[in-house]
Design a protein around this motif. Structure first.
Motif, PDB file in Angstrom:
ATOM      1  N   PHE A 106      34.509  53.942  37.661  1.00  0.00           N
ATOM      2  CA  PHE A 106      33.136  53.770  38.139  1.00  0.00           C
ATOM      3  C   PHE A 106      32.286  53.060  37.083  1.00  0.00           C
ATOM      4  N   VAL A 107      32.485  53.427  35.817  1.00  0.00           N
ATOM      5  CA  VAL A 107      31.756  52.790  34.721  1.00  0.00           C
ATOM      6  C   VAL A 107      32.078  51.300  34.684  1.00  0.00           C
ATOM      7  N   TRP A 108      33.354  50.972  34.830  1.00  0.00           N
ATOM      8  CA  TRP A 108      33.771  49.559  34.865  1.00  0.00           C
ATOM      9  C   TRP A 108      33.100  48.827  36.019  1.00  0.00           C
ATOM     10  N   LEU A 109      33.087  49.449  37.205  1.00  0.00           N
ATOM     11  CA  LEU A 109      32.489  48.803  38.379  1.00  0.00           C
ATOM     12  C   LEU A 109      31.019  48.487  38.137  1.00  0.00           C
ATOM     13  N   ARG A 110      30.285  49.423  37.605  1.00  0.00           N
ATOM     14  CA  ARG A 110      28.856  49.185  37.370  1.00  0.00           C
ATOM     15  C   ARG A 110      28.645  48.030  36.399  1.00  0.00           C
ATOM     16  N   GLN A 111      29.450  47.978  35.355  1.00  0.00           N
ATOM     17  CA  GLN A 111      29.325  46.899  34.373  1.00  0.00           C
ATOM     18  C   GLN A 111      29.613  45.538  35.012  1.00  0.00           C
ATOM     19  N   LYS A 112      30.665  45.477  35.835  1.00  0.00           N
ATOM     20  CA  LYS A 112      31.028  44.214  36.482  1.00  0.00           C
ATOM     21  C   LYS A 112      29.966  43.772  37.481  1.00  0.00           C
ATOM     22  N   LEU A 113      29.444  44.704  38.261  1.00  0.00           N
ATOM     23  CA  LEU A 113      28.409  44.360  39.236  1.00  0.00           C
ATOM     24  C   LEU A 113      27.155  43.869  38.529  1.00  0.00           C
TER      25      LEU A 113
END
Length: 225
Positions: free
Chosen positions: A65-72
Motif C-alpha cells: 500500500f505504501v508503494w502504491l501511494r508513492q507511485k500514484l
C-alpha cells in the motif's frame, strides 16, 4: 462501500457506474522461522468501464500500500492530493485484534478515496495493485512496458481464489509463475495451495466485513445496470 460514478447523457440509472471495494480477511504469513507479516484480501466488484475485470480478489500487505501511494503521487505529478494511509505503528502486533481492525479500516478508506479520482483510475499501477498478484518490482516493470505481458494480460490472468479441484489450483499456480518469479517477493507455492484449497467452513478469517447479503446486493446492482 459503493462508489458511484455518473456518466453524461442518457438515463440516470443506465449510466450509473459502481465501484465496490473492501479490505478483509487478514492472514499472517511467514517469511521464515523468525519473520512474519500480515496481508489482507482486497475484493473489488464493479461495472465501471475503467476496469477490465469486473470482479477480483487479491492479497496485499501494508508495505505494498505504501508503494502504491508513492507511485500514484509520482504519476499524478502532484495534481491530486492523495489520502493518507493509516500510520505505520512501530508497536503493531500481529496478535492485536484492535490494531489489525483499525489498520484494515484505514486501508479500505484509503482505497475508497483513491477510486473516486478519475485521474488516478487511469493509472496502470492502481489496476495492477488491485487486480493482479504481481510483486512490487513486477508491477513497476509491467506498468513501464518492460515485461512480455501487458497490464491487461496481467489482470486477466489473475484468478479469484475460488477453485473446484486440485487440478484448477495447480493450473493457476503454473500460470502465475510467469508473472511473479522474484525469489525475494514470491509467495511459497505449498502454503498457497493450502490457502487456496481451504473451504469457507475450514478457513475462519479473523474479520469478515462482507456478509452474504452484501455480496448479493452488489451482484444484483451490477446485473440491473
Amino acid at each position: 462501500m459503493n462508489i458511484r460514478i455518473m456518466t453524461e447523457g442518457g438515463d440516470h440509472k443506465a449510466n450509473q457506474q459502481i465501484i465496490s471495494v473492501w479490505v478483509r480477511d487478514p492472514r499472517i504469513r511467514k517469511n521464515d522461522f523468525w519473520h512474519a507479516y500480515m496481508d489482507y484480501e482486497i475484493c473489488l466488484h464493479t461495472n465501471s468501464v475503467c476496469f477490465t475485470k469486473k470482479i477480483s480478489s487479491v492479497r496485499r500487505r501494508y508495505s505494498e500500500f505504501v508503494w502504491l501511494r508513492q507511485k500514484l503521487q509520482e504519476n499524478s505529478l502532484l495534481m491530486v492530493k492523495l489520502p493518507e494511509l493509516p500510520p505505520k505503528n512501530p508497536f503493531f502486533s500481529l496478535n492485536n485484534a484492535k490494531q489489525i481492525s483499525e489498520r484494515m479500516q484505514g486501508l479500505q478508506k484509503f482505497l475508497e478515496k483513491i477510486l473516486q479520482s478519475p485521474l488516478l483510475l487511469s493509472d496502470s499501477c492502481l489496476h495492477l495493485f488491485l487486480q493482479s498478484q504481481l510483486s512490487v518490482s513486477k508491477m513497476e516493470a509491467c506498468a513501464a512496458g518492460r515485461t512480455h505481458y501487458s497490464v491487461t494480460q496481467a489482470v486477466q490472468r489473475c484468478g479469484l481464489r475460488r477453485f473446484h479441484s486440485e487440478e484448477d489450483l495447480q493450473k493457476d499456480l503454473n500460470l502465475s509463475c510467469d508473472f511473479d518469479s522474484d525469489s525475494s517477493e514470491s509467495r511459497d507455492a505449498e502454503p498457497r495451495i493450502k490457502d487456496l484449497a481451504l473451504t469457507k467452513s475450514e478457513s475462519a478469517p479473523l474479520f469478515d466485513f462482507v456478509g452474504t447479503s452484501q455480496e448479493e446486493t452488489l451482484s444484483s446492482s451490477f446485473g440491473s445496470t
